[in-house]
Design an enzyme around this catalytic site. Structure first.
Site, PDB file in Angstrom:
ATOM      1  N   LYS A   1       0.894  -9.332   6.458  1.00 29.15           N
ATOM      2  CA  LYS A   1       1.494 -10.641   6.184  1.00 29.15           C
ATOM      3  C   LYS A   1       2.233 -11.140   7.432  1.00 29.15           C
ATOM      4  O   LYS A   1       2.046 -12.263   7.867  1.00 29.15           O
ATOM      5  CB  LYS A   1       2.444 -10.515   4.986  1.00 29.15           C
ATOM      6  CG  LYS A   1       3.127 -11.808   4.621  1.00 29.15           C
ATOM      7  CD  LYS A   1       3.953 -11.648   3.356  1.00 29.15           C
ATOM      8  CE  LYS A   1       4.815 -12.883   3.148  1.00 29.15           C
ATOM      9  NZ  LYS A   1       5.638 -12.810   1.951  1.00 29.15           N
TER      10      LYS A   1
ATOM     11  N   GLU B   1       3.503   0.032  12.017  1.00 31.77           N
ATOM     12  CA  GLU B   1       2.425   0.969  11.675  1.00 31.77           C
ATOM     13  C   GLU B   1       1.068   0.282  11.847  1.00 31.77           C
ATOM     14  O   GLU B   1       0.126   0.847  12.421  1.00 31.77           O
ATOM     15  CB  GLU B   1       2.557   1.450  10.222  1.00 31.77           C
ATOM     16  CG  GLU B   1       3.763   2.336   9.936  1.00 31.77           C
ATOM     17  CD  GLU B   1       5.017   1.549   9.590  1.00 31.77           C
ATOM     18  OE1 GLU B   1       5.061   0.315   9.862  1.00 31.77           O
ATOM     19  OE2 GLU B   1       5.960   2.170   9.073  1.00 31.77           O
TER      20      GLU B   1
ATOM     21  N   GLY C   1       4.314  -9.496  -0.367  1.00 32.39           N
ATOM     22  CA  GLY C   1       3.351  -8.471   0.059  1.00 32.39           C
ATOM     23  C   GLY C   1       2.793  -7.670  -1.097  1.00 32.39           C
ATOM     24  O   GLY C   1       1.578  -7.460  -1.218  1.00 32.39           O
ATOM     25  N   ARG C   2       3.657  -7.253  -2.006  1.00 34.71           N
ATOM     26  CA  ARG C   2       3.196  -6.397  -3.120  1.00 34.71           C
ATOM     27  C   ARG C   2       2.516  -7.200  -4.232  1.00 34.71           C
ATOM     28  O   ARG C   2       2.098  -6.641  -5.229  1.00 34.71           O
ATOM     29  CB  ARG C   2       4.365  -5.572  -3.657  1.00 34.71           C
ATOM     30  CG  ARG C   2       5.589  -6.384  -4.039  1.00 34.71           C
ATOM     31  CD  ARG C   2       6.809  -5.488  -4.221  1.00 34.71           C
ATOM     32  NE  ARG C   2       8.034  -6.243  -4.432  1.00 34.71           N
ATOM     33  CZ  ARG C   2       8.821  -6.700  -3.466  1.00 34.71           C
ATOM     34  NH1 ARG C   2       8.487  -6.511  -2.207  1.00 34.71           N
ATOM     35  NH2 ARG C   2       9.935  -7.344  -3.740  1.00 34.71           N
TER      36      ARG C   2
ATOM     37  N   GLU D   1       9.616  -1.454  -5.307  1.00 37.01           N
ATOM     38  CA  GLU D   1      10.079  -2.331  -4.235  1.00 37.01           C
ATOM     39  C   GLU D   1      10.656  -3.619  -4.842  1.00 37.01           C
ATOM     40  O   GLU D   1      11.515  -4.254  -4.250  1.00 37.01           O
ATOM     41  CB  GLU D   1       8.932  -2.659  -3.257  1.00 37.01           C
ATOM     42  CG  GLU D   1       9.431  -3.166  -1.909  1.00 37.01           C
ATOM     43  CD  GLU D   1       8.353  -3.222  -0.840  1.00 37.01           C
ATOM     44  OE1 GLU D   1       8.369  -2.380   0.077  1.00 37.01           O
ATOM     45  OE2 GLU D   1       7.499  -4.117  -0.908  1.00 37.01           O
TER      46      GLU D   1
ATOM     47  N   HIS E   1      -2.459  19.384 -16.706  1.00 42.66           N
ATOM     48  CA  HIS E   1      -2.434  20.760 -16.209  1.00 42.66           C
ATOM     49  C   HIS E   1      -1.437  20.928 -15.074  1.00 42.66           C
ATOM     50  O   HIS E   1      -1.529  21.879 -14.302  1.00 42.66           O
ATOM     51  CB  HIS E   1      -3.838  21.173 -15.773  1.00 42.66           C
ATOM     52  CG  HIS E   1      -4.786  21.216 -16.939  1.00 42.66           C
ATOM     53  ND1 HIS E   1      -4.951  22.336 -17.722  1.00 42.66           N
ATOM     54  CD2 HIS E   1      -5.540  20.244 -17.505  1.00 42.66           C
ATOM     55  CE1 HIS E   1      -5.797  22.068 -18.692  1.00 42.66           C
ATOM     56  NE2 HIS E   1      -6.174  20.799 -18.585  1.00 42.66           N
TER      57      HIS E   1
ATOM     58  N   LYS F   1      13.446   1.225   9.253  1.00 41.45           N
ATOM     59  CA  LYS F   1      12.582   0.701  10.327  1.00 41.45           C
ATOM     60  C   LYS F   1      13.377   0.585  11.624  1.00 41.45           C
ATOM     61  O   LYS F   1      12.916   0.984  12.691  1.00 41.45           O
ATOM     62  CB  LYS F   1      12.085  -0.711   9.963  1.00 41.45           C
ATOM     63  CG  LYS F   1      11.081  -0.797   8.847  1.00 41.45           C
ATOM     64  CD  LYS F   1      10.583  -2.241   8.742  1.00 41.45           C
ATOM     65  CE  LYS F   1       9.831  -2.505   7.461  1.00 41.45           C
ATOM     66  NZ  LYS F   1       9.518  -3.897   7.230  1.00 41.45           N
TER      67      LYS F   1
HETATM   68  O1  F6P Z   1       8.138  -2.492   4.532  1.00 40.55           O
HETATM   69  C1  F6P Z   1       7.902  -3.180   3.376  1.00 40.55           C
HETATM   70  C2  F6P Z   1       6.882  -4.256   3.544  1.00 40.55           C
HETATM   71  O2  F6P Z   1       7.488  -5.405   4.051  1.00 40.55           O
HETATM   72  C3  F6P Z   1       6.168  -4.529   2.250  1.00 40.55           C
HETATM   73  O3  F6P Z   1       6.869  -5.380   1.414  1.00 40.55           O
HETATM   74  C4  F6P Z   1       4.871  -5.049   2.705  1.00 40.55           C
HETATM   75  O4  F6P Z   1       3.898  -5.012   1.703  1.00 40.55           O
HETATM   76  C5  F6P Z   1       4.585  -4.093   3.851  1.00 40.55           C
HETATM   77  O5  F6P Z   1       5.842  -3.888   4.442  1.00 40.55           O
HETATM   78  C6  F6P Z   1       3.604  -4.568   4.857  1.00 40.55           C
HETATM   79  O6  F6P Z   1       4.007  -5.748   5.472  1.00 40.55           O
HETATM   80  P1  F6P Z   1       2.984  -6.635   6.275  1.00 40.55           P
HETATM   81  O7  F6P Z   1       1.944  -7.099   5.341  1.00 40.55           O
HETATM   82  O8  F6P Z   1       3.808  -7.770   6.826  1.00 40.55           O
HETATM   83  O9  F6P Z   1       2.411  -5.797   7.382  1.00 40.55           O
END
Ligand code: F6P
Length: 549
Positions: free
Chosen positions: A211, A217, A273-274, A359, A390, A513
């Site tokens: 987003k 990452e 995002g979620r 979240e 199990h 972060k």
């Molecule tokens: O770290 C949390 C977050 O902001 C989530 O809410 C989001 O889904 C994820 O990181 C990834 O963010 P992006 O889509 O901006 O890379």
């Protein structure tokens, strides 16, 4: 009162009425509730779309439900719901509208954000995605050397990974079987390595989904993927255009990364995002299952959106599920909620819901900025049911904790399973048996009657009275998946509204972060980090030592 003039939850008379009701309810057993009310199972069963829900195995009576609905009314749940659908900026800490529901409205609808109808642009992006997906699926979008794309690798994390990854697993039977879809999220280089080491770069397409397009990452993995691609294709930078597309709200950052913005699929800041996998974030899924099936999934979402938007509280299923969670968290001290799908295809479903729920509702500050003094979101956990049986079901049956659980299953196995279809009845027998055992248990007398030695009786007794919802549908198809996800989205909404928290921000992820960014040079170059606590400092030193630095 909170900022919006609402009385604090635990000071509401409706909250106190529920406390009193809880005291009166005491240890009333489900065995008793069923014995006293022969119609209970029928009365406490609802249907929404293709989803059949039995909530009769909950520690509730008509009075509980009435009091919970009164609480919801006092808390202004429907008012906030209407404000959400109306495009008002109910995400107060980020001053944003919350309109994932607009992602699945029909083209004829109007949904305004700041006066602009956003529906046309939602459908324009869907069409662009559809055109692109068809080209890749039919082999018309080829790689730099002219080879057909065989593998799509989605690079993203959190909402930019969990949704498409979950839905791809769920809808595998609807996906192209002659293409491979992989999902890379972890900044651990092993994730990308394992995803690409056996691939031919000439046949690989990367979808970088983020987003913000600033998530460390994702950007780190995307850069490494680009290096891997260029190395494999002889270093021609022009190759990037045929092997990288982006999904983002941030065109500037996408261009800065080196992806042609013509190959960017857009979404908007009013999609959390979620809550985004039915936006362009679902591009990898659309390539896998095709435009039509993706559309069926959106229609499933929309069906439940409309139910949530219009059904009265007494028959509103997300409202009901949300309020049950409020009951257990607030009045039974339940700390967690298990989601147990009896479907291999839903193997990532609970992981997806963890982000959606935790979240969203893992907050301890109310909308007015004050600490809450009531339970908010539960720990959500679980894996496919039979495997769990199990492993951790022991605790569900005989442990000391109240853990409400959702048991999810489907009546029809896939045709393509062939003779393996016969195993399906055994799978579903397990689902029904678990709901039964959790609710009704096994009494000491029943254990004794089996001739169990007296010393073992307490160990082999099952207390029961453990609440479950059973969700059943004919089959798991794109529409049903959309319905299920929307059901949970709105359940989470209802709970956040009652708890008076902002379910749509996620400030709690920021500190880690920032600290990681500050610590990295200490790990890499041994740089000094000011103000480091003794424990972390010692760990960094030990790490450097073990790492051979
Ligand atoms: O770290 C949390 C977050 O902001 C989530 O809410 C989001 O889904 C994820 O990181 C990834 O963010 P992006 O889509 O901006 O890379």
């Amino acid at each position: 009162m909170n900022a919006e003039g609402r009385t604090r939850l635990d000071q509401m008379p409706e909250w106190h009425a529920l406390s009193k009701h809880r005291e009166e309810f005491g240890e009333t057993h489900l065995r008793r509730l069923f014995a006293d009310d022969p119609d209970r199972a029928e009365r406490y069963t609802v249907q929404v779309g293709d989803l059949h829900l039995d909530y009769s195995k909950h520690l509730i009576t008509d009075e509980t439900l009435r009091l919970l609905r009164q609480l919801a009314e006092a808390a202004g749940v429907t008012r906030l719901r209407d404000a959400m659908f109306d495009g008002q900026k109910i995400n107060i800490t980020e001053d944003r509208a919350v309109l994932h529901t607009a992602l699945r409205t029909p083209e004829s609808a109007t949904v305004r954000v700041d006066g602009e109808n956003v529906v046309p642009k939602v459908h324009a992006v869907l069409l662009k995605m559809g055109t692109f997906a068809s080209k890749v699926r039919e082999g018309h979008w080829t790689g730099h050397t002219g080879k057909r794309i065989k593998t799509v690798v989605n690079i993203g994390i959190g909402g930019s990974d969990l949704g498409p990854a979950m839905a791809y697993e769920a809808l595998r039977p609807y996906a192209l079987r002659d293409m491979d879809f992989r999902f890379v999220s972890n900044v651990d280089g092993a994730d990308l390595y394992e995803a690409v080491h056996d691939l031919d770069p000439a046949e690989t397409l990367f979808i970088v989904a983020s987003k913000t397009f600033t998530t460390i990452e994702t950007i780190t993995n995307a850069k490494a993927a680009r290096a891997w691609l260029l190395e494999g294709l002889g270093g021609d930078a022009e190759a990037v255009a045929k092997h990288f597309v982006a999904v983002s709200t941030n065109a500037e950052k996408v261009a800065e990364f080196g992806i042609d913005t013509d190959n960017m699929f857009e979404f908007w800041d009013w999609v959390g995002g979620r809550y985004s996998y039915d936006s362009a974030i679902g591009l990898s899924l659309m390539v896998a299952i095709g435009y039509e099936h993706f559309g069926e999934m959106l229609a499933g979402f929309h069906l439940v959106d409309e139910h949530f938007r219009t059904a009265p509280p007494e028959s509103n299923v997300p409202m009901l599920l949300g309020l049950l969670g409020v009951w257990y968290g607030g009045f039974h001290d339940a700390q967690s909620h298990a989601v147990l799908p009896y479907s291999h295809y839903l193997s990532r479903f609970t992981a997806y819901l963890q982000q959606l729920d935790m979240e969203s509702n893992g907050k301890s500050t109310d909308r007015g900025g004050r600490p809450v003094s009531w339970q908010t979101g539960p720990v959500v956990w679980g894996t496919p049911g039979t495997n769990g049986q199990h492993a951790y079901y022991q605790l569900l049956h005989q442990g000391t904790k109240t853990i409400p659980a959702d048991l999810i299953g489907f009546a029809r196995p896939l045709d393509e399973l062939g003779p393996l279809r016969d195993q399906h009845d055994l799978l579903m027998a397990n689902l029904f048996a678990q709901g039964q055992a959790l609710a009704f248990g096994k009494t000491e007398d029943e254990v004794r009657a089996e001739g169990v030695p007296e010393a073992q009786v307490p160990h082999r007794t099952f207390p029961g009275n453990r609440p479950t919802t059973t969700i059943l549908a004919k089959e798991l198809n794109p529409s049903v998946l959309g319905q299920l996800v929307a059901l949970y989205e709105h359940k989470v909404f209802v709970q956040g509204a009652v708890w008076d928290i902002d379910s749509f921000d996620q400030w709690g992820v920021e500190l880690g972060k920032v600290l990681a960014k500050r610590l990295e040079p200490a790990l890499t170059e041994g740089a000094e980090v000011e103000g480091l606590d003794a424990s972390t400092e010692a760990l960094v030193t030990k790490y450097r030592d073990l790492r051979g630095r």
